[in-house]
Motif scaffolding. Sequence first.
Motif, PDB file in Angstrom:
ATOM      1  N   ILE A   1     -62.097 109.118 -75.547  1.00 27.25           N
ATOM      2  CA  ILE A   1     -62.683 110.013 -74.554  1.00 27.25           C
ATOM      3  C   ILE A   1     -61.627 111.027 -74.123  1.00 27.25           C
ATOM      4  O   ILE A   1     -60.611 110.650 -73.528  1.00 27.25           O
ATOM      5  CB  ILE A   1     -63.169 109.207 -73.332  1.00 27.25           C
ATOM      6  N   PRO A   2     -61.838 112.308 -74.408  1.00 24.17           N
ATOM      7  CA  PRO A   2     -60.839 113.302 -74.004  1.00 24.17           C
ATOM      8  C   PRO A   2     -60.871 113.554 -72.498  1.00 24.17           C
ATOM      9  O   PRO A   2     -61.917 113.465 -71.865  1.00 24.17           O
ATOM     10  CB  PRO A   2     -61.252 114.562 -74.770  1.00 24.17           C
ATOM     11  N   TYR A   3     -59.689 113.825 -71.934  1.00 24.20           N
ATOM     12  CA  TYR A   3     -59.601 114.316 -70.564  1.00 24.20           C
ATOM     13  C   TYR A   3     -59.829 115.819 -70.636  1.00 24.20           C
ATOM     14  O   TYR A   3     -59.119 116.518 -71.362  1.00 24.20           O
ATOM     15  CB  TYR A   3     -58.204 114.091 -69.973  1.00 24.20           C
TER      16      TYR A   3
ATOM     17  N   SER B   1     -57.049  99.492 -72.720  1.00 21.59           N
ATOM     18  CA  SER B   1     -57.170 100.925 -72.977  1.00 21.59           C
ATOM     19  C   SER B   1     -55.782 101.505 -73.183  1.00 21.59           C
ATOM     20  O   SER B   1     -54.776 100.920 -72.771  1.00 21.59           O
ATOM     21  CB  SER B   1     -57.891 101.637 -71.839  1.00 21.59           C
ATOM     22  N   PHE B   2     -55.756 102.650 -73.842  1.00 23.92           N
ATOM     23  CA  PHE B   2     -54.505 103.343 -74.129  1.00 23.92           C
ATOM     24  C   PHE B   2     -54.674 104.809 -73.771  1.00 23.92           C
ATOM     25  O   PHE B   2     -55.751 105.373 -73.952  1.00 23.92           O
ATOM     26  CB  PHE B   2     -54.153 103.235 -75.619  1.00 23.92           C
ATOM     27  N   LEU B   3     -53.602 105.427 -73.330  1.00 25.31           N
ATOM     28  CA  LEU B   3     -53.590 106.861 -73.118  1.00 25.31           C
ATOM     29  C   LEU B   3     -53.097 107.486 -74.417  1.00 25.31           C
ATOM     30  O   LEU B   3     -52.091 107.043 -74.981  1.00 25.31           O
ATOM     31  CB  LEU B   3     -52.662 107.230 -71.955  1.00 25.31           C
ATOM     32  N   LEU B   4     -53.823 108.503 -74.902  1.00 20.29           N
ATOM     33  CA  LEU B   4     -53.476 109.177 -76.152  1.00 20.29           C
ATOM     34  C   LEU B   4     -53.118 110.625 -75.891  1.00 20.29           C
ATOM     35  O   LEU B   4     -53.566 111.219 -74.906  1.00 20.29           O
ATOM     36  CB  LEU B   4     -54.658 109.153 -77.127  1.00 20.29           C
ATOM     37  N   ALA B   5     -52.340 111.200 -76.807  1.00 15.67           N
ATOM     38  CA  ALA B   5     -52.027 112.623 -76.764  1.00 15.67           C
ATOM     39  C   ALA B   5     -51.981 113.158 -78.183  1.00 15.67           C
ATOM     40  O   ALA B   5     -51.683 112.429 -79.134  1.00 15.67           O
ATOM     41  CB  ALA B   5     -50.690 112.862 -76.078  1.00 15.67           C
TER      42      ALA B   5
ATOM     43  N   ILE C   1     -49.939 107.198 -78.989  1.00 17.54           N
ATOM     44  CA  ILE C   1     -50.058 106.449 -77.740  1.00 17.54           C
ATOM     45  C   ILE C   1     -48.946 106.871 -76.782  1.00 17.54           C
ATOM     46  O   ILE C   1     -47.788 107.011 -77.174  1.00 17.54           O
ATOM     47  CB  ILE C   1     -50.023 104.935 -78.003  1.00 17.54           C
ATOM     48  N   VAL C   2     -49.338 107.074 -75.533  1.00 19.90           N
ATOM     49  CA  VAL C   2     -48.415 107.465 -74.470  1.00 19.90           C
ATOM     50  C   VAL C   2     -48.078 106.216 -73.648  1.00 19.90           C
ATOM     51  O   VAL C   2     -48.974 105.461 -73.266  1.00 19.90           O
ATOM     52  CB  VAL C   2     -49.067 108.516 -73.540  1.00 19.90           C
ATOM     53  N   THR C   3     -46.798 106.011 -73.388  1.00 17.94           N
ATOM     54  CA  THR C   3     -46.355 104.956 -72.482  1.00 17.94           C
ATOM     55  C   THR C   3     -46.031 105.627 -71.155  1.00 17.94           C
ATOM     56  O   THR C   3     -45.106 106.438 -71.079  1.00 17.94           O
ATOM     57  CB  THR C   3     -45.118 104.222 -73.031  1.00 17.94           C
ATOM     58  N   LEU C   4     -46.820 105.304 -70.140  1.00 17.56           N
ATOM     59  CA  LEU C   4     -46.668 105.951 -68.837  1.00 17.56           C
ATOM     60  C   LEU C   4     -45.485 105.397 -68.052  1.00 17.56           C
ATOM     61  O   LEU C   4     -45.216 104.202 -68.067  1.00 17.56           O
ATOM     62  CB  LEU C   4     -47.936 105.764 -68.005  1.00 17.56           C
ATOM     63  N   GLN C   5     -44.815 106.313 -67.361  1.00 21.25           N
ATOM     64  CA  GLN C   5     -43.738 105.987 -66.432  1.00 21.25           C
ATOM     65  C   GLN C   5     -44.104 106.583 -65.082  1.00 21.25           C
ATOM     66  O   GLN C   5     -45.247 106.990 -64.884  1.00 21.25           O
ATOM     67  CB  GLN C   5     -42.406 106.538 -66.955  1.00 21.25           C
ATOM     68  N   SER C   6     -43.145 106.685 -64.171  1.00 24.15           N
ATOM     69  CA  SER C   6     -43.439 107.179 -62.825  1.00 24.15           C
ATOM     70  C   SER C   6     -43.882 108.644 -62.817  1.00 24.15           C
ATOM     71  O   SER C   6     -44.599 109.069 -61.921  1.00 24.15           O
ATOM     72  CB  SER C   6     -42.239 106.988 -61.909  1.00 24.15           C
TER      73      SER C   6
ATOM     74  N   PHE D   1     -54.530 115.078 -73.046  1.00 21.71           N
ATOM     75  CA  PHE D   1     -54.618 113.631 -73.121  1.00 21.71           C
ATOM     76  C   PHE D   1     -56.053 113.146 -73.306  1.00 21.71           C
ATOM     77  O   PHE D   1     -57.004 113.872 -73.062  1.00 21.71           O
ATOM     78  CB  PHE D   1     -54.030 112.991 -71.859  1.00 21.71           C
ATOM     79  N   GLY D   2     -56.179 111.890 -73.707  1.00 22.72           N
ATOM     80  CA  GLY D   2     -57.469 111.226 -73.820  1.00 22.72           C
ATOM     81  C   GLY D   2     -57.276 109.736 -73.625  1.00 22.72           C
ATOM     82  O   GLY D   2     -56.147 109.235 -73.602  1.00 22.72           O
TER      83      GLY D   2
END
Length: 150
Positions: free
Chosen positions: A37-39, A56-60, A92-97, A44-45
């Motif tokens: 699902i795209p943002y 779920s995973f954040l993609l770019a 896949i995006v690994t989120l930080q602060s 991102f999606g």
Amino acid sequence: MIIETSSWGILEIQEDQIYVFNKGIPGFEDEKEFAIIPYENSPFGIMQSMSEPGLSFLLADPFLFEPEYEFELPDHETTELDIESSVWVRCIVTLQSSIEESSLNLLAPIVINPDNNNCKQIVLHQSGYQTKHKMKTLSAAGQLFAKGGE
């Protein structure tokens, strides 16, 4: 179709947003179907498991952040995904602060055949890429962040 997720709440998706990983993804081999699902107005999606609300995973799109990102898809992968012409690549995006401190996994991109919705996470052995390229260090990231992610 309505799906319930732990992170994103209730989402409405279309059938053509469901993608199949015939062998699952590394670490989640039993998970075969994901909605992508795209943002809107964003690079991102979300890749949401169809069977596990908490996965779920954040993609770019890696080319938006690193235009010179490249790799050669092995013939056996092209055959397995039945790629004839179109191909999409997401990482896949690994989120930080902060998003600038977050990282992009360029070592193991997700290769998608948009013609049949088959996809696979490919590990690029001996490529020089890593699993955690900080977003702020990628060549085009500064331009994207300056535009507010548009």
